[in-house]
Motif scaffolding. Sequence first.
Motif, PDB file in Angstrom:
ATOM      1  N   TYR A   1       0.797  -1.214   0.000  1.00  0.00           N
ATOM      2  CA  TYR A   1       0.000   0.000   0.000  1.00  0.00           C
ATOM      3  C   TYR A   1       0.834   1.271   0.000  1.00  0.00           C
ATOM      4  N   SER A   2       2.134   1.126  -0.048  1.00  0.00           N
ATOM      5  CA  SER A   2       2.967   2.321  -0.097  1.00  0.00           C
ATOM      6  C   SER A   2       4.215   2.021  -0.907  1.00  0.00           C
ATOM      7  N   ALA A   3       4.715   3.030  -1.556  1.00  0.00           N
ATOM      8  CA  ALA A   3       5.946   2.888  -2.329  1.00  0.00           C
ATOM      9  C   ALA A   3       7.135   3.008  -1.378  1.00  0.00           C
ATOM     10  N   PRO A   4       8.289   2.488  -1.774  1.00  0.00           N
ATOM     11  CA  PRO A   4       9.471   2.632  -0.935  1.00  0.00           C
ATOM     12  C   PRO A   4       9.830   4.103  -0.736  1.00  0.00           C
ATOM     13  N   PRO A   5      10.541   4.427   0.331  1.00  0.00           N
ATOM     14  CA  PRO A   5      10.947   5.819   0.538  1.00  0.00           C
ATOM     15  C   PRO A   5      11.804   6.306  -0.635  1.00  0.00           C
ATOM     16  N   ASN A   6      11.614   7.532  -1.011  1.00  0.00           N
ATOM     17  CA  ASN A   6      12.365   8.194  -2.110  1.00  0.00           C
ATOM     18  C   ASN A   6      12.155   7.516  -3.458  1.00  0.00           C
ATOM     19  N   TRP A   7      11.069   6.807  -3.640  1.00  0.00           N
ATOM     20  CA  TRP A   7      10.796   6.134  -4.911  1.00  0.00           C
ATOM     21  C   TRP A   7      10.125   7.097  -5.866  1.00  0.00           C
ATOM     22  N   THR A   8      10.502   7.018  -7.131  1.00  0.00           N
ATOM     23  CA  THR A   8       9.830   7.806  -8.164  1.00  0.00           C
ATOM     24  C   THR A   8       9.166   6.837  -9.129  1.00  0.00           C
ATOM     25  N   PRO A   9       8.115   7.240  -9.810  1.00  0.00           N
ATOM     26  CA  PRO A   9       7.385   6.318 -10.698  1.00  0.00           C
ATOM     27  C   PRO A   9       8.228   5.754 -11.839  1.00  0.00           C
ATOM     28  N   THR A  10       9.304   6.376 -12.161  1.00  0.00           N
ATOM     29  CA  THR A  10      10.118   5.863 -13.272  1.00  0.00           C
ATOM     30  C   THR A  10      11.050   4.735 -12.829  1.00  0.00           C
ATOM     31  N   GLU A  11      11.246   4.543 -11.531  1.00  0.00           N
ATOM     32  CA  GLU A  11      12.133   3.503 -11.028  1.00  0.00           C
ATOM     33  C   GLU A  11      11.385   2.187 -10.845  1.00  0.00           C
ATOM     34  N   PRO A  12      12.092   1.044 -10.948  1.00  0.00           N
ATOM     35  CA  PRO A  12      11.451  -0.236 -10.659  1.00  0.00           C
ATOM     36  C   PRO A  12      11.210  -0.375  -9.153  1.00  0.00           C
ATOM     37  N   LEU A  13      10.313  -1.264  -8.768  1.00  0.00           N
ATOM     38  CA  LEU A  13       9.974  -1.446  -7.361  1.00  0.00           C
ATOM     39  C   LEU A  13      11.032  -2.226  -6.589  1.00  0.00           C
ATOM     40  N   GLY A  14      11.878  -2.951  -7.248  1.00  0.00           N
ATOM     41  CA  GLY A  14      12.908  -3.716  -6.552  1.00  0.00           C
ATOM     42  C   GLY A  14      12.295  -4.916  -5.858  1.00  0.00           C
ATOM     43  N   ASN A  15      12.587  -5.116  -4.592  1.00  0.00           N
ATOM     44  CA  ASN A  15      12.082  -6.263  -3.838  1.00  0.00           C
ATOM     45  C   ASN A  15      10.674  -6.030  -3.301  1.00  0.00           C
ATOM     46  N   ARG A  16      10.112  -4.899  -3.539  1.00  0.00           N
ATOM     47  CA  ARG A  16       8.789  -4.560  -3.013  1.00  0.00           C
ATOM     48  C   ARG A  16       7.681  -5.121  -3.892  1.00  0.00           C
ATOM     49  N   LEU A  17       6.522  -5.267  -3.271  1.00  0.00           N
ATOM     50  CA  LEU A  17       5.345  -5.714  -4.018  1.00  0.00           C
ATOM     51  C   LEU A  17       4.703  -4.524  -4.722  1.00  0.00           C
TER      52      LEU A  17
END
Length: 124
Positions: free
Chosen positions: A86-102
């Motif tokens: 329900y939340s993006a990682p800290p300092n995440w921008t929409p152009t970056e991949p999510l990484g290990n997050r769902l």
Amino acid sequence: MTYRCANDALAVVQHQNMNKLIEKVRASLQREEQKLVQLGGTLREAELRLQGPDMDHEARIAALEGAKKVNVKDIVELAAKIGSSYSAPPNWTPTEPLGNRLPPAPTEEMMRSGHLGKEKPATM
């Protein structure tokens, strides 16, 4: 004779003054009585307002006593499980991949493992 007429005139004036005073007192008493009636109504309304939440509170307590008990650990585990979706990682921008997050929505596996996934599908 004039003495008696003067006394009678004075008695009439005193009587009229006393009647005016009595009328003023009656009017004052009537105003005060109206204020008391209004105050009584206001007090009754306040009493009913104060009793209302108490009655509502008793009904809620009765409903809670009959409610299903929930394990707090289950709620904490569920929150930890879906919290990352329900939340993006800290300092995440929409152009970056999510990484290990769902992704920011429950996955299909999460939906199937929930209560709705365990229900039988509706037939049409």
